[in-house]
Enzyme design. Structure first.
Site, short mmCIF file in Angstrom:
data_model
loop_
_atom_site.label_atom_id
_atom_site.label_comp_id
_atom_site.label_asym_id
_atom_site.label_seq_id
_atom_site.Cartn_x
_atom_site.Cartn_y
_atom_site.Cartn_z
NE ARG A 227 -31.02 24.99 -32.64
CZ ARG A 227 -31.21 24.39 -33.81
NH1 ARG A 227 -30.92 23.10 -33.94
NH2 ARG A 227 -31.70 25.06 -34.84
CG HIS A 275 -24.90 21.23 -35.13
ND1 HIS A 275 -25.17 22.33 -34.35
CD2 HIS A 275 -26.08 20.92 -35.74
CE1 HIS A 275 -26.44 22.69 -34.50
NE2 HIS A 275 -27.01 21.83 -35.34
#
Length: 312
Positions: A227, A275
Site C-alpha cells: 500500500r 498498481h
C-alpha cells in the site's frame, strides 16, 4: 440463496453468470441503490454504506486481498457490518503467482545491474560493471502472510539469503524469520532488497520512513507491492538523494492515480507501475468464493476470514 454483487469497475455480467454457474440454485444480482431486498451473501469492493447496512447477511466477501475500504468505513459507520457477520478477503486467487513474477523479475533486474546499464545507455556509455555477489544481496520481505510466503518461495531457488518480518514468527523453508517490533532492527540490518507486502493497518501506516530506511544496508533497494500509505514518500526521496537507497520499484502510492506534479515521476532511480502487481483473476476468485460459500452452508471450517482487530 440470494447473493448481491457490487464492484465499480468489474465486468458485472461476467461475474453474475460465472457465480450462478458455480453455485447452482443461487440467485445472483447486481446491487443498485435502493435495493433492500433479501440477501444471504454480499460480494463487494468499496461498497456504499447503504448496500450493507441493516442486512442480516451470512457473510461478506471483499473482492480483493485488502479490506481497507470496508474497515475504514466501519469506523464511521459501525452499524454497516456488525461483528457477528464474518468478513472474508481473497487469500490468493492468482495474486500470489503475479506477485512472484513481479518480485523475481525486479530482484534479478537489480542483481544483474540492469538499472545501472539503463542509465549508461541514456549517456551512450559503454562500461561493463563488476557483478554483485549473491551472499551480499540479502532480500528481506516485510510482511509474511500468504503473498509474502509466495514471494519467498519463488525467490528461494535463486540462492539469495532470504529473511522475513511479521507480527508472529514464521517457519518458511530457507527463510530466516524475525518477529515483533523488537526484532525489526535486526531484520533491517544487512537487508539489501526490502520487499514490502504488509497489510494496511494503523500500526503499519508510515512504517517505511527515514528511520527505517537508514537501518538498511547502504545502497539498498525498496520494492513496494502493498500500500502507498506504508511509505513516507519525502523520506524515500531523501534516502535516494543521499545514496542510502540505490533504487526503488513502486506499484502503489499515497495518492492514486499519482499526481502529475509528484517528483517520483522524474526521479531517475525510481521505476513505477500503476498498481498492477497483482490483480484479481475472476475465474479463480469465483472458484474460491463459490467453494467458501458452499463450505459455510455446510457448516464447515473455512479460511480467509478477516480479523477486524488486526485488519487482515
Amino acid at each position: 440463496m440470494d447473493i448481491i454483487f457490487y464492484h465499480p469497475t468489474f465486468d458485472t455480467p461476467y461475474w453474475i453468470k460465472a457465480l450462478s454457474a458455480a453455485l447452482p440454485g443461487a440467485r445472483v444480482r447486481e446491487w443498485t441503490p435502493g435495493d433492500n431486498e433479501h440477501a444471504d451473501y454480499a460480494l463487494v469492493w468499496h461498497p456504499p454504506v447503504e448496500m450493507l447496512q441493516g442486512r442480516a447477511l451470512k457473510a461478506v466477501f471483499a473482492l480483493g486481498a485488502g479490506v481497507d475500504s470496508i474497515l475504514s468505513k466501519l469506523k464511521a459507520h459501525p452499524e454497516m457490518l456488525p461483528d457477528s457477520i464474518p468478513l472474508f478477503r481473497l487469500e490468493d486467487t492468482g495474486m500470489g503467482q503475479q506477485m512472484q513474477e513481479y518480485a523475481v523479475s525486479q530482484v534479478l533486474h537489480w542483481f544483474r545491474r540492469f538499472d545501472d546499464y539503463q542509465l549508461f545507455k541514456q549517456q551512450s556509455r559503454w562500461e561493463p560493471l563488476a557483478d554483485y555477489q549473491r551472499d551480499d544481496f540479502t532480500i528481506g520481505i516485510l510482511g509474511a502472510g500468504v503473498l509474502g510466503s509466495k514471494v519467498a518461495e519463488a525467490l528461494a531457488p535463486w540462492g539469495f539469503p532470504l529473511r522475513c518480518w511479521s507480527r508472529s514468527r514464521k517457519a518458511y523453508p530457507g527463510v530466516e524469520s524475525f518477529a515483533g517490533a523488537e526484532e525489526l532492527p535486526a531484520f533491517l540490518s544487512g537487508t539489501r532488497v526490502l520487499i514490502n507486502l504488509l497489510p494496511n493497518t494503523a500500526e503499519t501506516v508510515g512504517i517505511i520512513n527515514g528511520d527505517l530506511l537508514n537501518k538498511l544496508a547502504d545502497r539498498s533497494y525498496l520494492m513496494n507491492l502493498a500500500r502507498g500509505v506504508h511509505v513516507v514518500e519525502p523520506d524515500l526521496l531523501q534516502a535516494l538523494e543521499s545514496g542510502k537507497l540505490k533504487g526503488a520499484m513502486l506499484d502503489v502510492y499515497s495518492r492514486e492515480p499519482l499526481p502529475a506534479e509528484s517528483p517520483l515521476w522524474a526521479h531517475p532511480r525510481v521505476a513505477m507501475t500503476p498498481h498492477v502487481a497483482a490483480v484479481t483473476r475472476p475465474a479463480e476468485a469465483v472458484d474460491y468464493i463459490a467453494r467458501t460459500i458452499s463450505q459455510l452452508e455446510q457448516g464447515k471450517t473455512v479460511t480467509g476470514q478477516v480479523d477486524r482487530q488486526l485488519g487482515y
